[in-house]
Write a protein that holds these residues in place. Sequence first.
Motif, mmCIF file in Angstrom:
data_model
loop_
_atom_site.group_PDB
_atom_site.id
_atom_site.type_symbol
_atom_site.label_atom_id
_atom_site.label_comp_id
_atom_site.label_asym_id
_atom_site.label_seq_id
_atom_site.Cartn_x
_atom_site.Cartn_y
_atom_site.Cartn_z
ATOM 1 N N LEU A 271 6.057 0.545 -10.898
ATOM 2 C CA LEU A 271 6.338 0.624 -9.466
ATOM 3 C C LEU A 271 7.538 1.532 -9.202
ATOM 4 O O LEU A 271 7.531 2.320 -8.251
ATOM 5 N N ASP A 272 8.550 1.444 -10.039
ATOM 6 C CA ASP A 272 9.725 2.300 -9.885
ATOM 7 C C ASP A 272 9.364 3.772 -10.062
ATOM 8 O O ASP A 272 9.874 4.637 -9.337
ATOM 9 N N ALA A 273 8.498 4.076 -11.018
ATOM 10 C CA ALA A 273 8.074 5.465 -11.229
ATOM 11 C C ALA A 273 7.349 5.998 -9.996
ATOM 12 O O ALA A 273 7.584 7.131 -9.561
ATOM 13 N N ILE A 274 6.493 5.181 -9.411
ATOM 14 C CA ILE A 274 5.782 5.592 -8.195
ATOM 15 C C ILE A 274 6.784 5.756 -7.047
ATOM 16 O O ILE A 274 6.741 6.750 -6.313
ATOM 17 N N GLY A 275 7.673 4.793 -6.898
ATOM 18 C CA GLY A 275 8.672 4.860 -5.833
ATOM 19 C C GLY A 275 9.535 6.097 -5.938
ATOM 20 O O GLY A 275 9.828 6.755 -4.926
ATOM 21 N N ARG A 276 9.955 6.435 -7.155
ATOM 22 C CA ARG A 276 10.775 7.643 -7.353
ATOM 23 C C ARG A 276 10.004 8.904 -6.977
ATOM 24 O O ARG A 276 10.556 9.819 -6.355
ATOM 25 N N ARG A 277 8.724 8.958 -7.344
ATOM 26 C CA ARG A 277 7.905 10.139 -7.014
ATOM 27 C C ARG A 277 7.724 10.269 -5.506
ATOM 28 O O ARG A 277 7.797 11.370 -4.960
ATOM 29 N N ILE A 278 7.490 9.152 -4.835
ATOM 30 C CA ILE A 278 7.348 9.186 -3.378
ATOM 31 C C ILE A 278 8.656 9.666 -2.747
ATOM 32 O O ILE A 278 8.650 10.565 -1.903
ATOM 33 N N ARG B 5 9.292 0.118 -1.004
ATOM 34 C CA ARG B 5 10.074 0.443 0.197
ATOM 35 C C ARG B 5 11.554 0.626 -0.127
ATOM 36 O O ARG B 5 12.271 1.288 0.618
ATOM 37 N N GLY B 6 12.013 0.062 -1.215
ATOM 38 C CA GLY B 6 13.385 0.277 -1.647
ATOM 39 C C GLY B 6 13.657 1.744 -1.960
ATOM 40 O O GLY B 6 14.789 2.207 -1.869
ATOM 41 N N PHE B 7 12.625 2.480 -2.318
ATOM 42 C CA PHE B 7 12.748 3.914 -2.591
ATOM 43 C C PHE B 7 12.518 4.747 -1.338
ATOM 44 O O PHE B 7 13.055 5.846 -1.221
ATOM 45 N N CYS B 8 11.697 4.236 -0.433
ATOM 46 C CA CYS B 8 11.331 4.980 0.779
ATOM 47 C C CYS B 8 10.992 3.953 1.860
ATOM 48 O O CYS B 8 9.863 3.475 1.937
ATOM 49 N N PRO B 9 11.957 3.605 2.710
ATOM 50 C CA PRO B 9 11.768 2.514 3.675
ATOM 51 C C PRO B 9 10.640 2.727 4.692
ATOM 52 O O PRO B 9 10.113 1.764 5.220
ATOM 53 N N ASP B 10 10.272 3.990 4.932
ATOM 54 C CA ASP B 10 9.284 4.271 5.978
ATOM 55 C C ASP B 10 7.842 4.312 5.476
ATOM 56 O O ASP B 10 6.955 4.781 6.197
ATOM 57 N N ILE B 11 7.596 3.828 4.277
ATOM 58 C CA ILE B 11 6.220 3.837 3.755
ATOM 59 C C ILE B 11 5.306 3.046 4.690
ATOM 60 O O ILE B 11 5.650 1.973 5.171
ATOM 61 N N VAL B 12 4.119 3.613 4.906
ATOM 62 C CA VAL B 12 3.043 2.902 5.592
ATOM 63 C C VAL B 12 2.010 2.575 4.524
ATOM 64 O O VAL B 12 1.599 3.450 3.757
ATOM 65 N N PHE B 13 1.602 1.325 4.456
ATOM 66 C CA PHE B 13 0.587 0.909 3.493
ATOM 67 C C PHE B 13 -0.770 0.909 4.163
ATOM 68 O O PHE B 13 -0.916 0.430 5.294
ATOM 69 N N LEU B 14 -1.744 1.460 3.478
ATOM 70 C CA LEU B 14 -3.123 1.480 3.941
ATOM 71 C C LEU B 14 -3.903 0.581 2.993
ATOM 72 O O LEU B 14 -4.189 0.953 1.851
ATOM 73 N N TYR B 15 -4.191 -0.633 3.445
ATOM 74 C CA TYR B 15 -4.853 -1.643 2.619
ATOM 75 C C TYR B 15 -6.361 -1.461 2.706
ATOM 76 O O TYR B 15 -6.952 -1.578 3.780
ATOM 77 N N LEU B 16 -6.991 -1.183 1.562
ATOM 78 C CA LEU B 16 -8.439 -1.041 1.488
ATOM 79 C C LEU B 16 -9.024 -2.402 1.135
ATOM 80 O O LEU B 16 -8.990 -2.833 -0.016
ATOM 81 N N GLU B 17 -9.527 -3.068 2.126
ATOM 82 C CA GLU B 17 -10.043 -4.434 1.965
ATOM 83 C C GLU B 17 -11.478 -4.393 1.450
ATOM 84 O O GLU B 17 -12.316 -3.655 1.974
#
Length: 187
Positions: free
Chosen positions: A75-82, A108-120
């Motif tokens: 998760l940290d690796a993804i957050g850093r890339r974002i 969100r700790g890496f990028c507070p403005d993330i919008v999540f798109l949940y594929l249900e």
Amino acid sequence: MDEEAAQAPARVPGSVPPAIVVMGVAGCGKSAVGIALAAALGAIFIEGDRLHPPENVARMASGEPLTDQLREGWLDAIGRRIAASVGNGQSVVAACSALKRGYRERLRGFCPDIVFLYLEIDPATARERVAGRKGHFMPASLVDSQFAILEPPGTDERALTIDATRPVTDAVADATRLLARVIPGRV
């Protein structure tokens, strides 16, 4: 369209480029929708599965679900890339399961403005899709473990829900329409 779907559009002074994480269980279509959405938005695409350490891939390939602790570095690796992409003025779409609220908060700790798109998606369809994939490390036997820990985004989270059983083109059209309401002028 491996890591970058397209170059990001010019940044509007004073604005933050959108950061969107396409999330959900295995088989919901995170990569397919993410790649198409990134192309539609002129954003770069980050494939979260490629950022798993080899130990995590080996565990999942052998049918062992990951623990919260094993997911932290990923998760940290993804957050850093974002965060790096947004910091460089690039819009970004990332594919990441983000199954628990805590995982989404970590991103969100890496990028507070993330919008999540949940594929249900329902478990039977997810299992069927994963069983039919070729060359992916995630076995269909782990789909149920993902549903077991899934915490769909709450109404207090910055998240949108899309029906993942629809064709990718429809899901992307729905996502673009919904994102335009959440990120006006940027989508």
